[in-house]
Every structure is written in structure tokens, then in C-alpha cells.
Design a protein around this motif. Structure first.
Motif, mmCIF file in Angstrom:
data_model
loop_
_atom_site.group_PDB
_atom_site.id
_atom_site.type_symbol
_atom_site.label_atom_id
_atom_site.label_comp_id
_atom_site.label_asym_id
_atom_site.label_seq_id
_atom_site.Cartn_x
_atom_site.Cartn_y
_atom_site.Cartn_z
ATOM 1 N N CYS A 20 5.164 5.791 -3.900
ATOM 2 C CA CYS A 20 5.358 4.716 -3.138
ATOM 3 C C CYS A 20 6.218 4.811 -2.341
ATOM 4 O O CYS A 20 7.370 5.351 -2.503
ATOM 5 C CB CYS A 20 5.559 3.558 -4.387
ATOM 6 S SG CYS A 20 5.191 2.066 -3.586
ATOM 7 N N GLU A 68 1.483 3.366 -3.922
ATOM 8 C CA GLU A 68 1.198 2.913 -2.751
ATOM 9 C C GLU A 68 -0.349 3.730 -2.386
ATOM 10 O O GLU A 68 0.038 4.693 -1.969
ATOM 11 C CB GLU A 68 2.063 2.566 -1.604
ATOM 12 C CG GLU A 68 1.714 2.226 -0.259
ATOM 13 C CD GLU A 68 0.904 0.840 -0.188
ATOM 14 O OE1 GLU A 68 1.077 -0.163 -1.358
ATOM 15 O OE2 GLU A 68 -0.094 0.818 0.377
ATOM 16 N N THR A 95 -2.369 -3.330 -1.822
ATOM 17 C CA THR A 95 -1.142 -2.642 -0.962
ATOM 18 C C THR A 95 0.103 -3.516 -0.651
ATOM 19 O O THR A 95 -0.162 -4.761 -0.842
ATOM 20 C CB THR A 95 -1.813 -2.410 0.502
ATOM 21 O OG1 THR A 95 -0.764 -1.857 1.381
ATOM 22 C CG2 THR A 95 -2.345 -3.634 1.124
ATOM 23 N N ASN A 96 1.081 -2.731 -0.448
ATOM 24 C CA ASN A 96 2.472 -3.507 -0.411
ATOM 25 C C ASN A 96 2.675 -4.018 0.922
ATOM 26 O O ASN A 96 3.404 -4.523 1.399
ATOM 27 C CB ASN A 96 3.646 -2.669 -0.967
ATOM 28 C CG ASN A 96 3.718 -1.243 -0.220
ATOM 29 O OD1 ASN A 96 3.141 -1.212 0.826
ATOM 30 N ND2 ASN A 96 4.151 -0.375 -0.680
ATOM 31 N N SER A 320 3.184 1.928 -11.640
ATOM 32 C CA SER A 320 2.815 2.567 -10.280
ATOM 33 C C SER A 320 1.746 3.571 -10.471
ATOM 34 O O SER A 320 0.834 4.147 -9.939
ATOM 35 C CB SER A 320 4.169 3.179 -9.887
ATOM 36 O OG SER A 320 4.731 3.861 -10.684
#
Ligand code: SAM
Ligand code: SF4
Length: 324
Positions: A20, A68, A95-96, A320
Motif C-alpha cells: 500500500c 492498495e 481504493t484509497n 491490508s
């Protein structure tokens, strides 16, 4: 297919990487996590093969997540590949937002069926505090671009760590002006999430109602997930809550999860499931893999027991790797 409690399982979240580009404090430590070896991560052709098998047991909706997802090389190729599988009705992405502006056109071209953007605050300092390395302007720019695509199905997800009333009000304001739903997610006691308390749904509702007026329950189903929604007069989007602890929704759980290393998890809390990577790489046939998946789904637990401290078989992986 249905599990032994009669729940229809038609949705899977697939984590395609544990890497990420942010370090949200409830998800990862500052220095990052010990990353999985590249060879341990499922290859795209393995994920596509599994998606075909998932489809054959009745999974029709797939969420791509991470880590991510957009940091993994050629993630768009995978998304296009899954979109091409007949019988898969929806492929969506969580998604971030950091790389979203870069990939948005390709996602739209690939006919992505929805994008969830995680955005806990619009305040630059708070965003930096929560994500440790992020710049909120990058995500805001992506959001602006996303909002020009009126037909895209967009949801904003907020884990309310910036608990200031202003933050909640500002985020909710986006749903006033745009056809975007915003959901508040209770932090779950998984991985680093165990270190934090969550801001309750009732407190958030109070803050919203003090500015925007009475929230009315919205009874129609929106999306695949366990959110329940409210509408506000004059708003285009709805306000949702995913309150896994305070408003448990296990009785209607429709989902399973595939970690980036190919472990099929049937409940977020427990490590119950099956190692599909081992099966894939030992030469198992599609039929054998399908039977293993069905067996795991039949053993899906009735519910989580996050509040029961005596439970020992808890998941040790971080969010994550699991994908949220
Ligand atoms: N990086 C992507 C993102 O942030 O959207 C996808 C992966 S992230 C693990 C998926 C979602 O899980 C995010 O919305 C994140 O806020 C949420 N999340 C991470 N840790 C959590 C926790 N302990 N409790 C509740 N939600 C969590
Ligand atoms: Fe990265 Fe998403 Fe975890 Fe934040 S929540 S550290 S963006 S995987």
C-alpha cells in the motif's frame, strides 16, 4: 450457493496485494508490514481461474481490493479479465484514491461497475495524521474527476478517526451536492484496528442531524453490502453505516474473501477457510477446487464474536492482506 444457515453467498472480495502507498493507523504500522513474498501472491491467471470457479458456484459480484489494488502492476488487465467472465455481473474496486486520477479513464473504459473511495477526512492535517504519508489533495483531485462521470456508481467510505463534527459535516456535504453515497464504517478489532475505539453510529447521526435535519431510514437495497442507509431532504446521495459491531449483520452476510496469498476466508474474524493457492499449485482440477470452496462455504460460521474476548481462533492477518 447457500450456506448451511440459508444465506446466499454471491459476493467475494479479492485482495490482489498486501502492498500500500498509505499507512492508515488502524490498518498498518508506520514502517509498513512484513510483505508477502512475490511468489506467494496469486498470479493474475490464478485469480482469473478461481473467478471462473467462483462464478460456477453462484458468485456473481466481485470486489477488487488490497492493500492498495492500484499499486499492483497491470491491475487493469486483471479487472478487464474478470469483466470478461460470463456470469460475473459486477466488478467493483475499493481504493484509497491516491492513484485513482491516473487510472480513472482506463477504469471507465473497462466498464468498472463501481468504485469505493476510502476517505476518512477532508482536512489536510488530519489526513496526514491518519494515513501518516498521504496528501489529501491527491484524493480530492481524483474525487473531482470521478464526480464528472455522472453514471459511475461511487461510494465514499469513512472510518471516522477525525471525529470532529466539522469533518463529519464536510464529508456528508459531498452527498448533498452529488449523487454519491457516504458510508461510516465502525473500526473492527482486527490487526491494528484492535488498538482503537470506534465512534458510534448514534453519535455520528446526532452530529449530522444537528446540521442537516432529520435522517430518514432508506429502505431500498443499495449495493451488495451490509450498509443500512438514511436519506436527508435536499440530498442527492444517501448516508450509510456499516456497523459490524454495534449493529451486527451476520445473519444476512453474503460474502467470502480471498486474501492476496490465495486463502479463502469465510468470516472476517476467523481464519476458517481453505488454502486455494495450495490446491491451484498442486495441480488440482477445477472440480476439486470447486468442491473445496463449497465445503468451506458450508462451514462458514454463523456470526462473528468480536466482543467475546475468550475466542481464540481469531484472525492474525492484517486488514491490508485480507482486503477489508
Ligand atoms: N486500500 C484500499 C482502501 O483503503 O480502500 C483497500 C483496502 S482497505 C483494507 C479496505 C477498507 O478497509 C478501507 O475502507 C479501510 O478504511 C478499511 N479498514 C481497514 N482497517 C480497518 C479496520 N480495522 N476496521 C474497519 N475498517 C478497516
Ligand atoms: Fe492502505 Fe487501505 Fe490499509 Fe489505508 S486502509 S493502509 S489505504 S490498505
Amino acid at each position: 450457493m447457500q450456506d448451511r444457515y440459508g444465506r446466499t453467498i454471491d459476493y467475494i472480495r479479492i485482495s490482489i496485494t498486501d502492498r500500500c502507498n498509505l499507512r492508515c493507523m488502524y490498518c498498518m504500522p508506520q514502517e509498513g508490514i512484513e510483505l508477502c513474498k512475490c511468489d506467494d501472491i496469486l498470479r493474475y491467471e490464478e485469480i482469473i481461474r478461481l473467478c471462473r470457479i467462483f462464478e460456477s458456484i453462484g458468485i456473481s459480484k466481485i470486489k477488487i481490493t488490497g492493500g492498495e489494488a492500484l499499486v499492483r502492476k497491470d491491475a487493469l488487465d486483471l479487472i478487464r479479465g474478470i469483466k470478461n467472465i460470463e456470469g460475473i455481473k459486477q466488478v467493483t474496486l475499493t481504493t484509497n484514491g491516491v492513484l485513482l486520477e491516473k487510472y480513472l479513464d482506463e477504469l471507465v473504459e473497462a466498464k468498472i461497475d463501481g468504485i469505493n473511495i476510502s476517505l476518512d477526512t477532508l482536512n489536510a492535517e488530519e489526513f496526514k495524521r491518519i494515513t501518516r504519508i498521504g496528501d489529501v489533495e491527491t484524493v480530492k483531485k481524483a474525487l473531482q474527476k470521478v464526480l464528472t462521470h455522472k453514471d459511475l456508481n461511487i461510494k465514499l467510505n469513512c472510518v471516522p478517526f477525525d471525529t470532529s463534527k466539522q469533518n463529519i459535516i464536510d464529508l456528508v456535504g459531498i452527498a448533498k451536492e452529488n449523487n454519491v453515497h457516504i458510508r461510516f464504517i465502525e473500526v473492527m478489532p482486527i490487526g491494528f484496528g484492535k488498538l482503537f475505539q470506534f465512534l458510534g453510529e448514534d453519535q455520528i447521526k446526532q452530529q449530522i442531524e444537528s446540521v442537516y435535519g432529520k435522517m430518514k431510514p432508506f429502505e431500498q437495497k443499495l449495493g451488495n453490502g451490509p450498509s443500512h442507509y438514511y436519506s436527508l431532504d435536499g440530498f442527492q446521495g444517501k448516508i450509510g453505516f456499516i456497523s459490524a459491531i454495534s449493529h451486527k449483520f451476520c445473519h444476512e452476510c453474503n460474502r467470502i474473501r480471498l486474501t492476496c496469498t490465495g486463502y479463502l476466508k469465510t468470516c472476517l474474524q476467523y481464519d476458517f477457510g481453505v488454502d486455494l493457492r495450495a490446491l491451484l499449485r498442486s495441480g488440482a482440477s477445477d472440480e476439486q477446487i470447486k468442491m473445496a470452496i463449497e465445503k468451506a462455504i458450508m462451514a462458514k460460521p454463523l456470526e462473528h464474536s468480536f466482543l467475546d474476548k475468550s475466542i481464540e481462533s481469531e484472525e492474525q492477518a492484517t486488514m491490508s492482506a485480507i482486503g477489508g
